[in-house]
Design a protein around this motif. Structure first.
Motif, PDB file in Angstrom:
ATOM      1  N   THR A  28     -27.733 -71.161 -21.932  1.00 49.66           N
ATOM      2  CA  THR A  28     -26.867 -72.347 -21.896  1.00 49.66           C
ATOM      3  C   THR A  28     -26.043 -72.453 -23.174  1.00 49.66           C
ATOM      4  O   THR A  28     -24.833 -72.718 -23.135  1.00 49.66           O
ATOM      5  N   MET A  29     -26.690 -72.226 -24.305  1.00 48.15           N
ATOM      6  CA  MET A  29     -25.983 -72.291 -25.585  1.00 48.15           C
ATOM      7  C   MET A  29     -24.912 -71.204 -25.670  1.00 48.15           C
ATOM      8  O   MET A  29     -23.813 -71.430 -26.165  1.00 48.15           O
ATOM      9  N   TRP A  30     -25.241 -70.025 -25.153  1.00 47.30           N
ATOM     10  CA  TRP A  30     -24.272 -68.920 -25.165  1.00 47.30           C
ATOM     11  C   TRP A  30     -23.061 -69.266 -24.309  1.00 47.30           C
ATOM     12  O   TRP A  30     -21.915 -68.967 -24.670  1.00 47.30           O
ATOM     13  N   ALA A  31     -23.306 -69.920 -23.179  1.00 45.12           N
ATOM     14  CA  ALA A  31     -22.214 -70.260 -22.259  1.00 45.12           C
ATOM     15  C   ALA A  31     -21.263 -71.290 -22.856  1.00 45.12           C
ATOM     16  O   ALA A  31     -20.092 -71.360 -22.457  1.00 45.12           O
ATOM     17  N   ILE A  32     -21.729 -72.072 -23.810  1.00 45.55           N
ATOM     18  CA  ILE A  32     -20.853 -73.058 -24.458  1.00 45.55           C
ATOM     19  C   ILE A  32     -19.753 -72.359 -25.253  1.00 45.55           C
ATOM     20  O   ILE A  32     -18.652 -72.887 -25.436  1.00 45.55           O
ATOM     21  N   SER A  33     -20.052 -71.151 -25.716  1.00 45.14           N
ATOM     22  CA  SER A  33     -19.054 -70.219 -26.277  1.00 45.14           C
ATOM     23  C   SER A  33     -18.580 -70.497 -27.699  1.00 45.14           C
ATOM     24  O   SER A  33     -17.738 -69.763 -28.203  1.00 45.14           O
TER      25      SER A  33
END
Length: 210
Positions: A28-33
């Motif tokens: 999820t944190m990675w998807a925030i970019s």
């Protein structure tokens, strides 16, 4: 993020559940970019792998992040532990051979066909009866233009392989064996007429023979 923290608190000492929640949080944190969140995601996964070196989900996720960012160091950090294990233990942890797949994709992404092929060949050497690995090696060799070597790999497959395995191998055989390529492509279509790749292979072979 509050929900994830609550889930981590609920997991307490349940190593497996805590690992799964950590991976979901990192994804999820990675998807925030944002750079900050992505660094935090990598840090979470590194901590997770350090505390649980057998967490394949965390290993694969971190390696995937390294592949996406072409970060050799991150890929090495993710896979070093599992690659150092005895082969029997490694295969027990990784029954689908995801680590080999990730390494091959990593080297392909870097344009390093030689290392990709060597990685697949090393895996095949350990499991010479694996039809899937033979197809993988043959496919890589074909992409490099080495049809003779690809055919040598495919030609050594036992003739009594099941129909599903034969369907998967015939299209590659058609590309690797010039003398019988059209026949192999046609046989692939007969076995699986709904597979678009088989028709594309036949069209390619016919164009080469024209």
């Amino acid at each position: 993020m509050t929900a994830f923290q609550a889930a981590l608190d609920s997991a307490a000492d349940d190593r497996i559940l805590r690992g799964q929640v950590t991976v979901l949080l990192a994804q999820t944190m990675w998807a925030i970019s944002t750079p900050e969140f992505r660094e935090s995601a990598k840090g979470l996964l590194l901590e997770c792998i350090t505390s649980d070196p057998e967490n394949l989900m965390a290993i694969n996720t971190l390696a995937g992040m390294g592949i996406l960012t072409e970060d050799d160091g991150l890929v090495d950090a993710a896979l070093s532990e599992i690659l150092s294990l005895p082969i029997e233990q490694r295969h027990e942890l990784d029954p689908r051979r995801d680590v080999t797949y990730l390494l091959v994709q990593h080297y392909l992404g870097l344009g390093d066909f030689d290392r990709a092929i060597k990685t697949a060949q090393k895996a095949l050497h350990v499991e010479p009866s694996s039809v899937h690995l033979r197809r993988e090696v043959a496919s890589l060799l074909l992409r490099r233009g080495d049809r003779d070597a690809a055919w040598a790999i495919l030609g050594s497959v036992a003739p009594n392989q099941n129909i599903a395995e034969e369907k998967s191998s015939l299209a590659l055989s058609a590309l690797a064996q010039p003398g019988h390529s059209q026949r192999s492509a046609q046989k692939a279509i007969m076995l699986d007429p709904g597979q678009l790749r088989n028709w594309q292979t036949l069209a390619y072979v016919r164009a080469q023979c024209a």
